[in-house]
Design an enzyme around this catalytic site. Structure first.
Site, PDB file in Angstrom:
ATOM      1  N   GLN A   1       0.855  -1.243  -0.047  1.00 35.08           N
ATOM      2  CA  GLN A   1       0.007  -0.160  -0.133  1.00 35.08           C
ATOM      3  C   GLN A   1       0.855   1.219   0.040  1.00 35.08           C
ATOM      4  OE1 GLN A   1      -3.496   0.172   2.742  1.00 35.08           O
ATOM      5  NE2 GLN A   1      -2.428   1.851   3.574  1.00 35.08           N
TER       6      GLN A   1
ATOM      7  N   GLU B   1      -8.561  -1.426   6.249  1.00 35.95           N
ATOM      8  CA  GLU B   1      -7.509  -1.599   7.045  1.00 35.95           C
ATOM      9  C   GLU B   1      -7.865  -1.492   8.545  1.00 35.95           C
ATOM     10  OE1 GLU B   1      -2.949   0.116   7.408  1.00 35.95           O
ATOM     11  OE2 GLU B   1      -4.368   1.430   6.469  1.00 35.95           O
TER      12      GLU B   1
END
Length: 412
Positions: free
Chosen positions: A140, A258
């Protein structure tokens, strides 16, 4: 399409898990010291071996139809309810699941899910499926040196040249970048609109010319985080995720995934209440009334976190994108990690600072050194409290002074 009966489905899950995993052992049944590290501290070769173990299980789970349970079928998921996902997690907890890594979680639960939701049909078929099955691994590429908590202030730029985008910038705190095949990257493509509106998301091949990964040595000893430098990196437009300027929506959805992932108990992170209790027993401290009070407080907080995770999951409709409620589970998880380490340190006193040879003691330093980082990962505790206050409790928002084109902000 109707949902399968939950009790019948739960039984099927248990039968399948028994064919691929061994039953879990009691925490202290072998006398082995548990892995108390919040973030891995392994040499690259051992990290690769761990990744392969994790990927083998993820592939088996995908092939059996148990991956991305709440993702709609049209997006490549199982299309089941949040109750089914909770039931799977409960059954899975009874087995010895290969210890996961940040990169596996990011690939499957963040990037894979986001590409499945925002990607084209071709991107879902080629990339989302590969991420959910871990045939490809993805990191990410969000945070930057000057854009952490205020992610919308990012300065990595992408300009379009024909069928390609040329990207220049720097990312930081990227877990697993050294092992990833792709990175989900946010870049500014239009500086003449408000900062949230001018961001676009891309899938960047990590072996592309101009991509440089530099490890960051953590105080716990590991190098699971990295800096990533991008210098004239060319990415074809077919690897753009979502529309130009839709990157902030992609980002907020990914971050909500997340926070949900961070708050759940599916992946062990650091020490647990059971580990602290075992430590107190080994030190002969369970008769101390103050110790018993601390243990009771820790147990209650762990139970409340588990109940909150379950409540948030069951309140979500199948396939819905996670909302600000995910901040609750993330905040509770980071608080519990901190308190768990503090309790262990109080039990051991000075012995926690040196390896005395006593089993299960010095290992707690890995937890203590890693827990502060977890309060930053996925959005700081302060950011989570802001989200809870504004979006859950509906309190007045903080004054905003940056509702102007990004190019007009100081320093840009």
């Amino acid at each position: 399409m109707s949902q399968p009966d939950l009790d019948t489905w739960r039984t099927q899950v248990g039968q399948w898990l028994a064919t691929v995993l061994e039953p879990a052992r009691e925490p202290d049944s072998t006398g082995d010291t548990p892995d108390l590290a919040v973030f891995h501290n392994l040499p690259d070769e051992e990290e690769r071996l761990l990744l392969e173990r994790c990927r083998a299980y993820q592939r088996a789970r995908f092939d059996a139809g148990y991956q991305a349970l709440t993702l709609p079928r049209e997006n490549g998921g199982a299309g089941l309810s949040a109750a089914h996902a909770a039931a799977f997690a409960q059954k899975e907890a009874a087995y010895r699941v290969p210890p996961s890594t940040e990169l596996i979680s990011v690939t499957v639960r963040l990037v894979g899910m986001s590409v499945a939701l925002f990607g084209t049909a071709e991107q879902r078929d080629v990339y989302a499926r590969a991420f959910l099955r871990t045939d490809l691994l993805a990191c990410q590429l969000f945070s930057e040196p000057g854009a952490g908590s205020d992610l919308a202030a990012l300065r990595t730029r992408a300009r379009q040249e024909g069928e390609d985008w040329v990207i220049d910038g720097q990312k930081v705190w990227t877990s697993g970048a050294q092992f990833a095949h792709y990175g989900l990257l946010l870049a500014r493509t239009d500086p003449d609109v408000v900062k949230q509106a001018g961001i676009t998301a891309f899938l960047v091949p990590m072996d592309a010319p101009g991509v440089e990964v530099r490890p960051i040595r953590q105080m716990s000893g590991g190098t699971s985080f990295n800096e990533v430098f991008l210098s004239g990196v060319r990415v074809p437009d077919r690897l753009r995720i979502g529309r130009p300027g839709q990157g902030w929506e992609v980002a907020t959805t990914t971050l909500a995934f997340e926070r949900t992932a961070s708050g759940t108990g599916n992946r062990r992170k650091g020490g647990t209440f059971s580990d602290v209790l075992a430590l107190a027993r080994s030190l002969g401290r369970t008769g101390d009334p103050l110790v018993r009070q601390r243990l009771a407080d820790l147990y209650i907080r762990a139970a409340l976190r588990t109940a909150t995770v379950d409540r948030v999951a069951r309140a979500s409709a199948a396939g819905d994108r996670p909302g600000p409620e995910a901040s609750l589970t993330k905040l509770m998880a980071s608080d519990l990690l901190t308190r768990t380490g503090q309790t262990a340190a109080e039990l051991m006193g000075a012995r926690i600072s040196a390896d005395t040879g006593e089993p299960g003691t010095f290992a707690w330093t890995q937890h203590l050194l890693g827990a502060p980082g977890y309060r930053l990962a996925g959005g700081t505790d302060q950011i989570q409290r802001n989200l809870i206050g504004e979006r859950v409790l509906k309190l007045p928002g903080e004054p905003r002074v940056d509702r102007v084109p990004f190019s007009e902000l100081s320093g840009n």
